[in-house]
Design an enzyme around this catalytic site. Structure first.
Site, PDB file in Angstrom:
ATOM      1  N   GLY A  18       1.006  -1.171   0.075  1.00 23.99           N
ATOM      2  CA  GLY A  18       0.016   0.020  -0.071  1.00 23.99           C
ATOM      3  C   GLY A  18       0.710   1.379  -0.071  1.00 23.99           C
ATOM      4  N   PHE A  19       0.131   2.373   0.021  1.00 22.15           N
ATOM      5  CA  PHE A  19       0.843   3.856   0.168  1.00 22.15           C
ATOM      6  C   PHE A  19       1.751   3.789   1.037  1.00 22.15           C
ATOM      7  CE2 PHE A  19       0.108   7.964   1.823  1.00 22.15           C
ATOM      8  CZ  PHE A  19       1.242   8.444   1.208  1.00 22.15           C
ATOM      9  N   ASP A  39       0.292  -8.422   1.419  1.00 17.76           N
ATOM     10  CA  ASP A  39      -0.790  -7.669   0.804  1.00 17.76           C
ATOM     11  C   ASP A  39      -1.599  -8.354  -0.066  1.00 17.76           C
ATOM     12  OD1 ASP A  39      -0.703  -4.185   0.522  1.00 17.76           O
ATOM     13  OD2 ASP A  39      -2.024  -5.550  -0.212  1.00 17.76           O
ATOM     14  N   GLY A  44      -3.365  -2.237  -2.659  1.00 14.12           N
ATOM     15  CA  GLY A  44      -2.007  -2.026  -2.629  1.00 14.12           C
ATOM     16  C   GLY A  44      -1.919  -2.381  -4.012  1.00 14.12           C
ATOM     17  N   LEU A  84      -0.717  -2.717   9.059  1.00 12.14           N
ATOM     18  CA  LEU A  84      -1.267  -1.351   8.257  1.00 12.14           C
ATOM     19  C   LEU A  84      -2.368  -1.718   7.335  1.00 12.14           C
ATOM     20  CD1 LEU A  84       2.022   0.152   7.016  1.00 12.14           C
ATOM     21  CD2 LEU A  84       0.426   1.451   8.532  1.00 12.14           C
ATOM     22  N   THR A 103     -13.011  -6.257   7.063  1.00 12.57           N
ATOM     23  CA  THR A 103     -11.506  -6.092   6.748  1.00 12.57           C
ATOM     24  C   THR A 103     -10.816  -5.579   8.136  1.00 12.57           C
ATOM     25  OG1 THR A 103     -11.891  -5.739   4.500  1.00 12.57           O
ATOM     26  CG2 THR A 103      -9.755  -5.163   5.200  1.00 12.57           C
ATOM     27  N   ALA A 125      -2.249   0.392  13.281  1.00 12.69           N
ATOM     28  CA  ALA A 125      -2.305   1.594  12.600  1.00 12.69           C
ATOM     29  C   ALA A 125      -3.992   2.149  12.778  1.00 12.69           C
ATOM     30  CB  ALA A 125      -2.220   1.779  10.990  1.00 12.69           C
ATOM     31  N   TYR A 157     -16.569   2.946   9.823  1.00  9.17           N
ATOM     32  CA  TYR A 157     -15.044   3.102   9.974  1.00  9.17           C
ATOM     33  C   TYR A 157     -14.339   3.505  11.086  1.00  9.17           C
ATOM     34  CZ  TYR A 157     -10.236   4.162   8.134  1.00  9.17           C
ATOM     35  OH  TYR A 157      -8.964   4.275   7.867  1.00  9.17           O
ATOM     36  N   LYS A 161     -12.106   1.163  13.664  1.00  8.77           N
ATOM     37  CA  LYS A 161     -10.697   1.655  14.142  1.00  8.77           C
ATOM     38  C   LYS A 161     -10.695   1.717  15.650  1.00  8.77           C
ATOM     39  CE  LYS A 161      -8.295   1.813  10.296  1.00  8.77           C
ATOM     40  NZ  LYS A 161      -6.956   0.760  10.409  1.00  8.77           N
TER      41      LYS A 161
END
Ligand code: UDP
Length: 327
Positions: A18-19, A39, A44, A84, A103, A125, A157, A161
């Site tokens: 991913g980024f 990943d 990604g 992440l 996820t 994260a 979301y 988290k």
């Protein structure tokens, strides 16, 4: 648990292609660490890590973290896991809310269990979304949180988290696992795609293609954009500090800019003749979408522990993103 300090550490990075993951892998390899990456390439991209594959200290598994056999094999070789892998971007969150929650929650549960089996330290994260509609600026890690109603996908979301953080602390309390949750604020830099709605890659793409820059709402909402290189430096320092586990850390820039000013800066930096179009939120996302007016982190906790602060300012960030697009 003893984190290897003399020898280079063996890291497992989930979401490695991913980024942020790809920048983290790059930085860890540059410091001489061994890195395992996983990943599923749902968001990604191999292009993000192709240049790292020839490094003998990096190995990559194209797999979901929900594959227990693969995850177990990787965790068994790691001493620190940086987790992440997660649903990314407000657009995906709004369009695929079930996938987002599953996820984030099931993935983190799987990674925590694997960390527990092998006594790995784990950095999770999380996100500034957890602060929800909080309006006490700057956001401090111990603030109460206020989320909107459960039928609005964005808050699902944030809640997922939050649950990741709760699970992390629960594993620490009940099983003695070393857990470090970090709340990432707006993070930007090369390799971030505009596909998932992120504003800077979107604006840069629009400006370079002479398309109108789509500012949502009236553009008076503000954000603080932190360069990805600064963010991964913060994560690496926290991941190896003996006293970091057991507390949440904000990671972000404190330089605030309105989205309208950001659009103007990007037009100037690219020499574009694009106009700015104001798009109502209902049209940009979905009816009833709630945006945060401001989002500024208090970063004194991480600064006091590991001496971290962002080094790259917004003008330099824009320049680096524009350059990466023009390559
Ligand atoms: N935004 C915008 N135009 C775009 C994409 C985003 O005006 O093309 C706004 C968005 O509504 C938000 C801010 O820019 O107020 C940052 O959006 P992003 O999705 O990058 O991150 P967020 O802070 O919402 O997680």
């Amino acid at each position: 648990m003893e984190i290897s300090r003399k020898n280079k550490t063996h890291y497992l990075v989930t979401g490695a292609a991913g980024f942020i993951g790809s920048h983290l892998v790059e930085a860890l390899l540059a410091r001489g660490h061994k890195v395992l990456g996983i990943d599923d390439l749902s968001t990604g991209r191999m292009d993000n890590i192709r240049h790292l594959l020839s490094c003998g200290r990096f190995s990559f598994a194209r797999s979901s973290i929900l594959d227990p056999v693969v995850l177990d094999r990787l965790a068994s070789k790691a001493s620190i896991i940086v987790h992440l892998a997660a649903a990314v971007g407000v657009r995906l969150v709004v369009e695929q809310p079930a996938r987002t929650i599953e996820t984030n929650v099931l993935g983190t549960e799987a990674v925590l269990k694997a960390a527990l089996r092998y006594g790995c330290r784990i950095l999770i994260a999380s996100s500034s979304e957890v602060y929800g509609k909080g309006n006490r600026i700057p956001f401090q890690e111990d603030d109460d949180v206020l989320l909107g109603p459960t039928y609005k996908a964005r808050w699902g979301y944030a809640a997922s988290k939050m649950l990741d953080e709760f699970m992390g602390f629960a594993y620490m309390r009940e099983h003695g696992l070393e857990v470090v949750p970090v709340r990432l604020f707006n993070t930007v830099g090369p390799r971030q795609t505009g596909k998932y709605g992120m504003v800077i890659p979107n604006f840069v793409h629009q400006a370079l293609h002479s398309e109108p820059l789509t500012v949502f709402g009236d553009g008076s909402q503000s954000r603080c954009f932190c360069y990805v290189g600064d963010v991964v430096e913060a994560m690496i320092r926290l991941s190896s500090h003996p006293d970091s586990p057991g507390r949440v850390y904000n990671i972000g820039s404190t330089d605030e800019i309105s989205i309208l000013s950001l659009a103007e800066k990007i037009i100037k930096a690219t020499g574009s003749h694009s106009p700015i179009h104001l798009i109502p939120y209902d049209e940009a996302y979905s009816p009833g979408f709630e945006d945060m007016k401001r989002r500024v982190p208090d970063i004194s906790r991480i600064h006091e522990l590991v001496g971290w602060e962002p080094l790259v300012g917004i003008d330099e960030v824009i320049e680096r993103v524009v350059t990466s697009y023009c390559r």
